[in-house]
Scaffold this active site. Structure first.
Site, PDB file in Angstrom:
ATOM      1  N   ARG A 162       3.188   7.692  -0.456  1.00 27.90           N
ATOM      2  CA  ARG A 162       4.163   8.766  -0.649  1.00 27.90           C
ATOM      3  C   ARG A 162       5.162   8.487  -1.764  1.00 27.90           C
ATOM      4  O   ARG A 162       5.486   9.375  -2.540  1.00 27.90           O
ATOM      5  CB  ARG A 162       4.922   8.955   0.670  1.00 27.90           C
ATOM      6  N   GLU A 202       0.831  -1.215   0.000  1.00 31.95           N
ATOM      7  CA  GLU A 202       0.000   0.000   0.000  1.00 31.95           C
ATOM      8  C   GLU A 202       0.859   1.256   0.000  1.00 31.95           C
ATOM      9  O   GLU A 202       0.754   2.078   0.919  1.00 31.95           O
ATOM     10  CB  GLU A 202      -0.873   0.027   1.266  1.00 31.95           C
ATOM     11  N   CYS A 223      -2.824  34.157   9.567  1.00 32.92           N
ATOM     12  CA  CYS A 223      -2.566  34.939  10.780  1.00 32.92           C
ATOM     13  C   CYS A 223      -2.108  34.103  11.954  1.00 32.92           C
ATOM     14  O   CYS A 223      -2.766  34.059  12.992  1.00 32.92           O
ATOM     15  CB  CYS A 223      -3.825  35.696  11.141  1.00 32.92           C
TER      16      CYS A 223
HETATM   17  N1  LLP Z   1      -1.278   2.008   4.542  1.00 33.73           N
HETATM   18  C1  LLP Z   1      -1.758   2.465   5.712  1.00 33.73           C
HETATM   19  C2  LLP Z   1      -2.614   1.591   6.528  1.00 33.73           C
HETATM   20  C3  LLP Z   1      -1.442   3.777   6.121  1.00 33.73           C
HETATM   21  O1  LLP Z   1      -1.914   4.224   7.274  1.00 33.73           O
HETATM   22  C4  LLP Z   1      -0.617   4.599   5.310  1.00 33.73           C
HETATM   23  C5  LLP Z   1      -0.293   5.963   5.695  1.00 33.73           C
HETATM   24  C6  LLP Z   1      -0.153   4.069   4.096  1.00 33.73           C
HETATM   25  C7  LLP Z   1      -0.501   2.758   3.750  1.00 33.73           C
HETATM   26  C8  LLP Z   1       0.693   4.846   3.148  1.00 33.73           C
HETATM   27  O2  LLP Z   1       1.919   5.216   3.689  1.00 33.73           O
HETATM   28  P1  LLP Z   1       3.017   5.907   2.749  1.00 33.73           P
HETATM   29  O3  LLP Z   1       3.473   4.879   1.751  1.00 33.73           O
HETATM   30  O4  LLP Z   1       2.369   7.066   2.093  1.00 33.73           O
HETATM   31  O5  LLP Z   1       4.080   6.308   3.686  1.00 33.73           O
HETATM   32  N2  LLP Z   1       0.269  12.994   6.627  1.00 33.73           N
HETATM   33  C9  LLP Z   1       1.551  12.372   6.900  1.00 33.73           C
HETATM   34  C10 LLP Z   1       1.591  10.933   6.512  1.00 33.73           C
HETATM   35  C11 LLP Z   1       0.510  10.071   7.124  1.00 33.73           C
HETATM   36  C12 LLP Z   1       0.568   8.622   6.715  1.00 33.73           C
HETATM   37  C13 LLP Z   1      -0.626   7.889   7.179  1.00 33.73           C
HETATM   38  N3  LLP Z   1      -0.716   6.518   6.783  1.00 33.73           N
HETATM   39  C14 LLP Z   1       2.639  13.190   6.199  1.00 33.73           C
HETATM   40  O6  LLP Z   1       2.339  14.211   5.595  1.00 33.73           O
HETATM   41  O7  LLP Z   1       3.808  12.844   6.289  1.00 33.73           O
END
Ligand code: LLP
Length: 422
Positions: free
Chosen positions: A279, A276, A347
């Protein structure tokens, strides 16, 4: 690697000049490169090609515009969704239910029903009450829900505190030590069918070791559950592989290295592999582009006041995140750089993107681009300060399209209702 490069001193997204988009769309905006999204998806897809079968489910929480979902869906991607809204969006973008996995710690019965009726690959269960609820919903619909259990392996992902999810005290998953009990219970519930195991330990991981620790535990668990009579045919390994946010820092592992790690730790089990990533597919496929409103000489600091703000890109304010900020018109060679504190117009002092950044001398009207803003950028934007929701643009080759338009003030204001009795 991405497709945002200078050509003749002008920053381009693929073959389109960023300044041309800015003239048409206004600022601020996000721009995504179709070629970069495609490339990153394919890297993962190829990294798992050794598995008997595999599916790369894009974590659409990182970037959920339907145009992006359609692009990735057409390449064969599945989707990892975490809400009824994301499920509906993925379906609206044409992704079939059998390629959608439903994650998240608090799925409601309404969400479960919608997914069961619309078609779903599997639910990743995160607690026992959720398991009982899904069983009831499935039975009420006369169906059986395919499930995995997200196990919490108690592994430290060594990432930012707010995005680590695999330690004992985190709210996610079921303690791995309790898995036998939980799978036994599932086997006794007629509305559920356990097909595999799920794990996700955090986001922006820059080393492979935490994945390795978690996956070795999943390998052991697979064998244990099989010995207990459960059919484990699918492993969902979550997302989390990090990206380089600066061009100078150490490069995080590549998808191919990650794929080799998965093969080494889990390949012998013969399971279908699901991942999954969010990013790594979307992060470096997007820029946020903003215009300088003013250059303000403070007492000790020179401020670059942009028309983009924390409501458009909240990561610096929320996580102290670093984004490279570069001029859209490349500096002439030999130009002396100046230090700026780069801020938005909202602000509060938290509306600061960066302090002491070196840029060529900037003036009102100049454009800057925030790199690595494709993931968790637009999706976390808001209309704080009644600033219109930031638009999104998709580039492919030499053409671009607005894929989310900027709302007008009238549209924003019309969403409120003033009760008659006021
Ligand atoms: N699978 C699950 C169950 C997740 O909770 C997440 C991300 C992913 C996959 C994907 O993770 P990635 O490959 O994108 O790292 N808003 C934060 C990041 C929150 C990630 C939440 N879960 C930021 O801006 O760094």
């Amino acid at each position: 690697m991405d497709h945002f490069l200078y050509r003749d001193g002008a920053l381009h997204a693929e073959d389109v000049a960023i300044a041309d988009i800015a003239r048409t769309v206004g600022t601020p905006f996000y721009v995504y490169s179709a070629a970069t999204l495609t490339r990153h998806f394919r890297l993962f897809d190829e990294a798992l090609s050794w598995a008997p079968s595999h599916l790369v489910c894009f974590a659409m929480k990182s970037l959920s515009n339907q145009a992006v979902l359609k692009l990735l869906g057409d390449l064969g991607a599945g989707m990892d969704v975490v809400s009824g809204g994301e499920y509906a969006r993925a379906r609206a973008a044409g992704v079939p239910g059998e390629r959608i996995v439903f994650s998240g710690v608090g799925k409601t019965r309404t969400e479960m029903r919608a997914a069961l009726e619309g078609g779903i690959r599997q639910f990743n269960l995160e607690s026992e009450p959720e398991m009982e609820a899904l069983n009831e919903v499935a039975l009420s619909l006369g169906t059986v829900a395919p499930v995995t259990v997200r196990v919490n392996p108690d592994v430290d992902a060594r990432t930012h505190e707010k995005i680590a999810t695999g330690r004992k005290g985190d709210k996610f998953g079921i303690p791995i030590a309790r898995a036998s009990e939980v799978y036994a219970r599932i086997a006794a519930l007629p509305g559920l069918k356990a097909i595999g195991i799920d794990v996700h330990i955090g986001s922006q991981l820059t080393q492979l070791e935490p994945f390795e620790q978690a996956y070795l535990k999943v390998a052991d668990l697979t064998e244990r559950l099989r010995a207990e009579g459960h059919e484990i045919t699918r492993l969902d390994l979550g997302g989390g592989l990090g990206i380089p946010y600066t061009r100078s820092n150490e490069a995080p592992p590549l998808p191919v290295e990650y794929g080799q790690l998965v093969e080494r730790t889990l390949g012998h089990l013969g399971c279908e592999i699901e991942i999954e990533p969010g990013r790594l597919i979307s992060g470096n496929a997007g820029l946020m582009v903003s215009q300088v409103i003013y250059v303000k000489e403070g007492e000790s600091t020179r401020f670059l006041i942009l028309d983009g703000a924390m409501n458009d890109l909240i990561r610096p304010a929320m996580y102290g995140a670093w984004h490279d900020i570069i001029p859209v018109a490349e500096a002439a060679p030999g130009v002396e750089q100046q230090l700026y504190d780069i801020v938005g117009p909202v602000c509060e002092s938290g509306d600061t993107f960066a302090k002491g950044r070196a840029l060529p001398p900037m003036a009102s009207g100049d454009l800057v681009a925030f790199r690595s803003a494709g993931a968790y950028g637009a999706v976390m934007s808001s209309e704080y300060n009644t600033r219109p929701l930031i638009p999104e643009v998709l580039v492919q080759g030499d053409h671009f399209a607005v894929i989310r338009a900027r709302p007008t003030f009238d549209e924003i204001i019309a969403r409120d209702t003033i009760p008659e009795w006021l």
